[in-house]
Design an enzyme around this catalytic site. Structure first.
Site, PDB file in Angstrom:
ATOM      1  N   ASP A  11      52.735  41.746  49.491  1.00 14.46           N
ATOM      2  CA  ASP A  11      52.885  42.355  48.066  1.00 14.46           C
ATOM      3  C   ASP A  11      53.916  42.041  47.319  1.00 14.46           C
ATOM      4  OD1 ASP A  11      50.122  41.880  47.933  1.00 14.46           O
ATOM      5  OD2 ASP A  11      50.565  44.552  48.335  1.00 14.46           O
ATOM      6  N   LYS A  33      48.520  38.559  54.273  1.00 15.65           N
ATOM      7  CA  LYS A  33      47.378  38.374  52.791  1.00 15.65           C
ATOM      8  C   LYS A  33      48.629  37.861  51.986  1.00 15.65           C
ATOM      9  CE  LYS A  33      46.478  41.394  49.231  1.00 15.65           C
ATOM     10  NZ  LYS A  33      45.472  42.487  48.486  1.00 15.65           N
ATOM     11  N   ASP A  60      43.971  36.372  48.480  1.00 16.27           N
ATOM     12  CA  ASP A  60      42.607  37.610  48.014  1.00 16.27           C
ATOM     13  C   ASP A  60      43.527  37.308  46.391  1.00 16.27           C
ATOM     14  OD1 ASP A  60      42.055  39.669  47.795  1.00 16.27           O
ATOM     15  OD2 ASP A  60      43.065  41.229  47.402  1.00 16.27           O
ATOM     16  N   LYS A  62      40.345  37.598  44.601  1.00 17.80           N
ATOM     17  CA  LYS A  62      39.146  38.192  44.319  1.00 17.80           C
ATOM     18  C   LYS A  62      38.806  37.639  43.196  1.00 17.80           C
ATOM     19  CE  LYS A  62      40.435  43.008  45.801  1.00 17.80           C
ATOM     20  NZ  LYS A  62      42.080  42.865  45.462  1.00 17.80           N
ATOM     21  N   ASP A  65      33.775  34.587  38.352  1.00 17.85           N
ATOM     22  CA  ASP A  65      33.592  33.519  37.261  1.00 17.85           C
ATOM     23  C   ASP A  65      32.187  32.705  37.549  1.00 17.85           C
ATOM     24  OD1 ASP A  65      34.209  32.007  35.040  1.00 17.85           O
ATOM     25  OD2 ASP A  65      36.592  32.131  35.318  1.00 17.85           O
ATOM     26  N   THR A  69      32.755  27.450  38.210  1.00 18.84           N
ATOM     27  CA  THR A  69      34.307  27.567  38.542  1.00 18.84           C
ATOM     28  C   THR A  69      34.391  28.094  39.120  1.00 18.84           C
ATOM     29  OG1 THR A  69      34.367  27.933  36.010  1.00 18.84           O
ATOM     30  CG2 THR A  69      36.094  28.881  37.111  1.00 18.84           C
ATOM     31  N   THR A 123      37.728  50.885  45.386  1.00 20.56           N
ATOM     32  CA  THR A 123      38.304  51.992  45.191  1.00 20.56           C
ATOM     33  C   THR A 123      38.484  52.267  44.198  1.00 20.56           C
ATOM     34  OG1 THR A 123      39.918  51.578  46.592  1.00 20.56           O
ATOM     35  CG2 THR A 123      37.619  51.640  47.788  1.00 20.56           C
ATOM     36  N   GLY A 214      49.708  47.655  53.746  1.00 27.26           N
ATOM     37  CA  GLY A 214      50.688  46.852  53.094  1.00 27.26           C
ATOM     38  C   GLY A 214      51.961  47.525  53.163  1.00 27.26           C
ATOM     39  N   ARG A 215      51.790  48.759  52.068  1.00 21.91           N
ATOM     40  CA  ARG A 215      53.743  49.173  52.134  1.00 21.91           C
ATOM     41  C   ARG A 215      53.980  50.166  53.114  1.00 21.91           C
ATOM     42  NH1 ARG A 215      51.403  51.344  46.512  1.00 21.91           N
ATOM     43  NH2 ARG A 215      49.316  51.239  47.160  1.00 21.91           N
TER      44      ARG A 215
HETATM   45  O1  C5P Z   1      48.276  50.219  50.135  1.00 24.01           O
HETATM   46  P1  C5P Z   1      48.957  49.346  50.908  1.00 24.01           P
HETATM   47  O2  C5P Z   1      50.004  49.285  50.803  1.00 24.01           O
HETATM   48  O3  C5P Z   1      48.121  48.980  52.213  1.00 24.01           O
HETATM   49  O4  C5P Z   1      47.707  48.150  49.942  1.00 24.01           O
HETATM   50  C1  C5P Z   1      47.682  47.027  51.087  1.00 24.01           C
HETATM   51  C2  C5P Z   1      46.776  45.646  49.928  1.00 24.01           C
HETATM   52  O5  C5P Z   1      45.347  46.238  50.436  1.00 24.01           O
HETATM   53  C3  C5P Z   1      47.254  45.424  48.738  1.00 24.01           C
HETATM   54  O6  C5P Z   1      47.240  43.927  48.687  1.00 24.01           O
HETATM   55  C4  C5P Z   1      45.474  46.209  47.774  1.00 24.01           C
HETATM   56  O7  C5P Z   1      45.149  45.349  46.984  1.00 24.01           O
HETATM   57  C5  C5P Z   1      44.667  46.097  49.220  1.00 24.01           C
HETATM   58  N1  C5P Z   1      44.121  47.414  48.484  1.00 24.01           N
HETATM   59  C6  C5P Z   1      43.465  47.159  48.510  1.00 24.01           C
HETATM   60  N2  C5P Z   1      41.955  48.785  48.305  1.00 24.01           N
HETATM   61  C7  C5P Z   1      42.726  49.746  48.403  1.00 24.01           C
HETATM   62  C8  C5P Z   1      43.707  49.784  49.191  1.00 24.01           C
HETATM   63  C9  C5P Z   1      44.422  48.369  49.181  1.00 24.01           C
HETATM   64  O8  C5P Z   1      42.307  46.369  48.063  1.00 24.01           O
HETATM   65  N3  C5P Z   1      42.295  50.567  48.338  1.00 24.01           N
END
Ligand code: C5P
Length: 232
Positions: A11, A33, A60, A62, A65, A69, A123, A214-215
């Site tokens: 990200d 991702k 990803d 998502k 449509d 499409t 979520t 991710g983070r």
């Molecule tokens: O929170 P984090 O940085 O780990 O998120 C990683 C990825 O997971 C993000 O790209 C986010 O789009 C996805 N994510 C999600 N649903 C969540 C939390 C994060 O799809 N509840």
């Protein structure tokens, strides 16, 4: 490779930051991702770069449509040999089914490994928000279950869902129906129950096939160390 079932979310808004993580995790993680931010910043070149480096790619974006499409978008994605992509299960049976047929057809003339995953209920949408949208009392958990079953019926390979939903989804859709789980934190925090986040170990114990992180990894000083400590 430490774990084929860990997907790192890149990200970032530029390829330099994204590829720095890929370089740092080179021997440890093979699956990355690419979401809206990186894709819109760097375009399809980032997909080509990752594939040229031998990485697996989870695109990803998502899709949501009309069926025609989405069918064409899935067809276009085949050029980049991504390994997984997402669409919203709320797009309905026909949209999902036509996406699945694109992959089935492609298998006859190219060796595609593409898996299509449905996003059931984000979520960020709780019962109150869903009820506001649909003007009916809606229960997020039962909507997740229903959409997972619809995704399976339409031929998708799996869904993206939180770890706490995995058991129910596997019960209704079978153990081979893939569940990819985000919302991962490396350590249990005191307020985590509310946020419904889990650790990598917990996610796999709950039955997730893949986890998306991710983070928790990409924002640390030493991402490789974070991965190495994850299962010890
Ligand atoms: O929170 P984090 O940085 O780990 O998120 C990683 C990825 O997971 C993000 O790209 C986010 O789009 C996805 N994510 C999600 N649903 C969540 C939390 C994060 O799809 N509840």
């Amino acid at each position: 490779m430490i774990n084929e079932r860990v997907i790192i979310a890149l990200d970032f808004s530029n390829r330099k930051d994204a590829l720095r993580i890929v370089d740092e995790l080179d021997d440890l993680v093979n699956f990355y991702k690419v979401g809206l931010e990186l894709f819109l910043s760097e375009g399809v070149e980032i997909l080509k770069t990752l594939k040229n480096r031998g990485k697996k790619v989870f695109l990803d974006l998502k899709f949501h449509d009309i069926p025609n499409t989405v069918e064409k978008a899935v067809k276009a994605s085949l050029s980049y040999e991504v390994d997984m992509l997402t669409l919203h299960s709320l797009g309905g049976f026909e949209m999902m089914n036509r996406a699945k047929h694109v992959v089935e057809k492609a298998k006859t003339f190219q060796n595609t490994q593409l898996k299509i995953l449905g996003v059931t209920v984000l979520t960020s949408l709780d019962n109150k928000t869903l009820t506001e949208i649909y003007e009916l009392p809606i229960n997020a958990n039962s909507l997740v279950k229903n959409l997972a079953m619809l995704s399976k019926k339409a031929g998708l390979h799996g869904v993206v869902a939180s770890a706490v939903e995995v058991a129910e989804i596997k019960k209704h859709c079978g153990k081979n129906f893939i569940v990819v789980t985000p919302g991962i934190r490396l350590e249990k925090l005191s307020n985590d129950d509310q946020r419904r986040t889990v650790t990598p170990k917990e996610a796999f114990l709950l039955g997730a096939d893949y986890i998306v992180i991710g983070r928790a990894v990409t924002s640390t000083k030493n991402p490789a160390e974070a991965i190495l400590n994850m299962f010890t």
